[in-house]
Design an enzyme around this catalytic site. Sequence first.
Site: not given
Ligand SMILES: Cc1cc2nc3c(=O)[nH]c(=O)nc-3n(C[C@H](O)[C@H](O)[C@H](O)COP(=O)(O)OP(=O)(O)OC[C@H]3O[C@@H](n4cnc5c(N)ncnc54)[C@H](O)[C@@H]3O)c2cc1C
Lengths: 332, 389
Positions: B128, B244, B370
């Site tokens: 990320s 994963e 999800n």
């Molecule tokens: C406990 C934890 C551990 C993690 N560990 C790691 C790690 O080890 N390495 C790593 O690289 N990352 C890690 N992550 C990051 C994780 O992979 C990201 O948080 C995740 O991919 C979502 O990205 P974001 O947080 O940027 O949310 P965003 O992508 O900004 O999304 C925010 C909200 O918008 C919704 N959304 C976004 N796009 C759409 C769409 N097209 N349609 C509908 N809804 C949408 C999402 O579902 C979410 O509800 C971790 C996250 C957590 C919470």
Amino acid sequence: MRFLLDDEQREFARSLDGMLSAADTPGAVRAWAAGDTAPGRSLWTRLADAGVFALAVPERHDGLGPLPLELAVAFTELGRHAVPGPLVETVAAAALLDRLDGVGVDGAAAAWLPQIGSGKALVSLCVPAAGGPYALDADAADAVLVVEGDTVRLAATTGPVQPSADPARRLARPLGGSVLARGPAVTAAAAYAAETAALATAAHSLGLGRALLDRTVAYVRQRTQFGAAIGSFQAVKHRLADTLVALEFAQPLLHSAALALAEGADHSAAEVAAAKVTAGEAAYAAARTALQLHGAVGYTEELDLALWIRKARPLRDAWGTPAACRARVLGS
Amino acid sequence: MDLDFSTAEEAFRAEARAWLTAHVPETPLPSLETERGFAAHRTWERTLFADRWSVVSWPEEYGGRGASILRWLIFEEEYYAAGAPGRVSQNGINLLAPTLFEHGTDEQRARVLPSMASGEVIWAQAWSEPESGSDLASLRSTAERTDGGWLLNGQKTWSSRAAFADRAFGLFRSDPDTAKPHQGLTYLMFPLDADGVTVRPIGRLDGKPAFAELFLDDVFVPDHDVIGAPGQGWRVAMSTAGNERGLTLRSPGRFTSAAARLTALWRETADPSDTALRDRVADAVIGARAYRLSAYAGASRLAAGGTIGAESSLNKVFWSELDIALHETALDLLGPYGELADAAGDAPAHGAWAEGHTFSLAGPIYAGTNEIQRDIIAERLLGLPKGRR
Ligand SMILES: Cc1cc2nc3c(=O)[nH]c(=O)nc-3n(C[C@H](O)[C@H](O)[C@H](O)COP(=O)(O)OP(=O)(O)OC[C@H]3O[C@@H](n4cnc5c(N)ncnc54)[C@H](O)[C@@H]3O)c2cc1C
């Protein structure tokens, strides 16, 4: 335990599905709801010829069973096609008579079991403690069995039909009749019959839910609004994704419950209850989703979808309400 | 519920159980999301490895037992039932290792896997970026060609336990001029103590310091640390993503053991007339059972030569919601004790419910949210048209 169906079981499901798809099942459901049982009975005969009822009848009475896993497979297909009639009740009655054979109702078992297996007899069953006061489709059945406490009766007649929210389910109170057997064997046999009924109802629900999902997926792909198929909208997609998740995770519970019942395992009651509540809730949720995503056309009686939608809630609550099932899962 | 396994599988279960009974620490280790806990868990990984329990499904040459997926499921059930510590090596074992088995070279496997299995090298996932979460392909960190390797620049974030880990694996843009965002990405491994890497811990919702963001400034990575072909990183990453969210990240043992603990808690504490709470306990028990049966059915399909594709998205949605339901129900049973954090001396079950609850809330976010999983289910399993992303 076996986690996957074998080729023969899968082929059985496919052939039932094919046969029911080719038959005018919706027409039979509509006729049944209007009190004309002829098309339903002819469907029943074809199901018997395919071996469906023999699965619930023991070999000594010309059956193949009891085979709960195959029954679950068959009832999933019956649910998929919303087949009308006391299907669940007939196989549960067979389970009851099978267990009572040799402990008091030999004559009745010998009289009815071969007829159930061959499809000649539709038998309804009422166990008020497990499934409420009404016998399903008693007016169309050739016999109605009633279990109250430790007594099993062959009902003499039935009260007036009480229309159900699903017009294809015709409910009536069994009245009078002669005692066939009494005693602890009856209580045990009735518990087994109720488990069989709950398992078949769970399978029926699962098939119903899958049919509702399939039809709704087909509909949202072709219905357009705002210049796009409604199936491309995320709110629509996600609701259908959740429907699939719920149905997919009900399936292994059903499979496992059927095997537990087949083995006569102590925990079969809890397993059947888990399958029943999960499949029932999943199918009811599928019905709500189907209705919502079809919009107003889904609310019309003309569309065959109504035949499936209306069945979901009664099946969820028949032969073990969700609350009763949950209590049983925890053994309380 | 009874599942009849072969005598050999029962013997494997008995061997695992006996070993766990003899070795699982009586007092739970401190949280692996803290520095002290991280170190304690690293030692635990070494203990597991010494008797070849750390990576049971791997080939023996890398320290595993070559166990089938069925045996792996059995091991995991015993592991959670024994209350054994969380796995600090999980990112490496669940994500990087399957990637190396599929896309790595023999040299990479021989170099990376044994030290991963022993806990000597603990890996962090650096996927990320601040602007790229769900839309991972929009990532901007770059890998630029240089003599004998690549130079990394940019920023990664929310990397679990990167504050304490040794190395990281991630995706970088190696060709900025491609037509589509998921082309021209390269998958590579780098040390977190390399020149040019700055690791800044970020506190999490549960107050633990184990997230980190990584700033990369001309970090050199030799060619032998590229996994798969340069430019093909997306394909490599997607095979990891399937692992994963599929079975390997969350085996059913975790949920069946939590459901058993929940049932015990309910019997000890609940007001029998509270049927609403009873129904939720039952639903959690049923959910854990359904997940377990589904996992065994999936393993049977794999054993019969099948594959798991988009179905892993069904699993992801199911287990993440089940995990929340289990923990919320437990907190409701605990009443006034439910809010005590895991650091509280009075916290029931050494704070396992409290810590588990906060962590469960992240389940619908990590490993692909999800919402994204539901899109995958709708499009790939139900065949619905692609919409606007
Ligand atoms: C406990 C934890 C551990 C993690 N560990 C790691 C790690 O080890 N390495 C790593 O690289 N990352 C890690 N992550 C990051 C994780 O992979 C990201 O948080 C995740 O991919 C979502 O990205 P974001 O947080 O940027 O949310 P965003 O992508 O900004 O999304 C925010 C909200 O918008 C919704 N959304 C976004 N796009 C759409 C769409 N097209 N349609 C509908 N809804 C949408 C999402 O579902 C979410 O509800 C971790 C996250 C957590 C919470």
